[in-house]
Motif scaffolding. Structure first.
Motif, PDB file in Angstrom:
ATOM      1  N   GLY A  72     -21.976 -47.151  52.335  1.00  0.00           N
ATOM      2  CA  GLY A  72     -21.066 -46.451  53.687  1.00  0.00           C
ATOM      3  C   GLY A  72     -21.413 -44.909  53.079  1.00  0.00           C
ATOM      4  N   ALA A  73     -21.068 -44.567  52.011  1.00  0.00           N
ATOM      5  CA  ALA A  73     -20.606 -42.910  51.868  1.00  0.00           C
ATOM      6  C   ALA A  73     -21.456 -42.533  51.672  1.00  0.00           C
ATOM      7  N   ALA A 117     -17.666 -44.260  53.443  1.00  0.00           N
ATOM      8  CA  ALA A 117     -17.061 -45.525  52.198  1.00  0.00           C
ATOM      9  C   ALA A 117     -15.686 -46.049  52.064  1.00  0.00           C
ATOM     10  N   ILE A 118     -14.277 -45.453  52.815  1.00  0.00           N
ATOM     11  CA  ILE A 118     -13.779 -46.217  53.257  1.00  0.00           C
ATOM     12  C   ILE A 118     -13.653 -46.786  55.006  1.00  0.00           C
ATOM     13  N   GLY A 119     -14.296 -46.536  54.967  1.00  0.00           N
ATOM     14  CA  GLY A 119     -14.899 -47.685  56.523  1.00  0.00           C
ATOM     15  C   GLY A 119     -15.660 -48.764  56.357  1.00  0.00           C
ATOM     16  N   THR A 120     -16.433 -48.259  55.771  1.00  0.00           N
ATOM     17  CA  THR A 120     -17.394 -49.249  55.246  1.00  0.00           C
ATOM     18  C   THR A 120     -16.204 -50.725  54.510  1.00  0.00           C
ATOM     19  N   VAL A 121     -15.235 -50.409  53.714  1.00  0.00           N
ATOM     20  CA  VAL A 121     -14.975 -51.140  52.875  1.00  0.00           C
ATOM     21  C   VAL A 121     -13.703 -52.318  54.429  1.00  0.00           C
ATOM     22  N   LEU A 134     -23.132 -55.698  54.393  1.00  0.00           N
ATOM     23  CA  LEU A 134     -22.999 -54.100  55.347  1.00  0.00           C
ATOM     24  C   LEU A 134     -24.070 -53.327  54.160  1.00  0.00           C
ATOM     25  N   SER A 135     -24.047 -53.705  52.818  1.00  0.00           N
ATOM     26  CA  SER A 135     -24.624 -52.446  52.117  1.00  0.00           C
ATOM     27  C   SER A 135     -26.577 -52.349  52.385  1.00  0.00           C
TER      28      SER A 135
END
Length: 327
Positions: free
Chosen positions: A90-91, A121-125, A150-151
């Motif tokens: 995400g990052a 990063a926050i959005g993906t988690v 997702l990764s």
């Protein structure tokens, strides 16, 4: 633990003294104390360049190691790392979007690249958590699978964007592999409050982490709300990893190596494991950053390459000495 604190202080002292301009112990003391006899060049190198960079490396090392301990306990897997639920991808996508679309906006002192990486990063988690919750059963396995899927998807999108926009890969990958070049006191001041909150939260969750490591049934029998405890730990660990990525790029292996060494030296109790892992993570990343900027000077290599060179052989050694039983 006192020895680790002394070792960290010695590591920081070595890092600020060594480099293209070497500073002797006496000169270092005079520069630190702003003595009248201090060399102005040494004062500038110490306070404007090396000290903020080294302190940020120590903070990021602490954050990655603490997050690594938390995720290894949650997944009960010694191979889990701070980016296991998709934070790194995400990052990376956030940073790539900032590069390809030419983001120029910042917020709260963060530049466009770190800000986009943090949000990614926050959005993906959060997406991984939402996907894991929509299944018929909510488990750490479903969260792990959602993070893995997702990764892979986000990595493919990132590659497509770089090809489509004809972006220079060097710029993107130099940032994604991690670096502390050019980091000044503003980065240290911004990172400190976030990381202090994350670390304090994880330390307060030390006993619940002990219970979760023993299994969900054991944790429930001890009166622990497993779902609430997991969400708190995931939130704090993810925030720590996202802040680390936002300020330094993606740096692998620190969140794997430091907890393993701490567990071997001090046992598995999270009350001790968390602070000792954090100190070891800080020491590891301070020396890695020193190696990154001095080994091929004047060329500086991304610090993530140095940690990968250290982390790969370390895990091969563990696999050999422990018969492949790392989980």
């Amino acid at each position: 633990m006192l020895l680790l604190v002394v070792a960290l202080l010695a590591s920081i002292g070595s890092s600020v003294a060594l480099g293209s301009v070497s500073i002797s112990p006496g000169s270092l003391y005079r520069a630190l104390t702003f003595s009248d006899t201090a060399d102005p060049v040494h004062v500038a190198v110490l306070w404007d360049l090396r000290l903020p960079r080294t302190l940020l490396a120590a903070l990021v090392g602490m954050a990655l190691a603490g997050a690594g301990v938390a995720f290894q306990a949650l997944f009960r897997n010694a191979l889990a790392d701070p980016f296991v639920v998709g934070a790194s991808s995400g990052a990376a996508l956030g940073a790539t979007l900032a590069l390809t679309l030419g983001f120029s906006a910042g917020w709260a002192g963060l530049g466009p690249l770190p800000l986009a990486a943090f949000c990614g990063a926050i959005g993906t988690v959060l997406c991984a958590l939402a996907l894991a919750e929509t299944g018929s059963t909510s488990s750490m396995a479903s969260l792990l699978l959602a993070g893995t899927a997702l990764s892979s998807m986000l990595s493919a999108i990132m590659s497509f964007l770089l090809l489509w926009a004809n972006q220079p890969w060097f710029q993107a990958f130099n940032w994604l592999l991690g670096s502390f070049s050019g980091r000044d006191w503003s980065y240290v001041r911004m990172a400190c409050p976030y990381l202090l909150v994350c670390y304090t939260t994880l330390q307060l969750m030390a006993r619940p982490l002990d219970a979760l490591t023993a299994g969900d049934d054991v944790a429930r029998s001890l009166g622990l709300s497993v779902r609430s405890a997991r969400l708190i730990v995931i939130g704090a660990a993810t925030m720590a990893a996202a802040v680390a990525v936002a300020f330094s790029g993606v740096i692998g292996f620190v969140g794997l190596i430091a907890p393993h060494i701490a567990r071997l030296l001090f046992g598995a109790s999270h009350r001790i494991l968390l602070p000792t892992s954090a100190l070891l993570g800080a020491i590891l990343l301070v020396w890695s950053d020193l190696a990154a900027r001095t080994l091929l000077a004047p060329v500086e290599v991304p610090v993530g390459i140095v940690t990968a060179f250290l982390g790969g052989p370390f895990f091969l050694y563990l696999l050999k000495t422990r018969g492949g039983r790392l989980a």
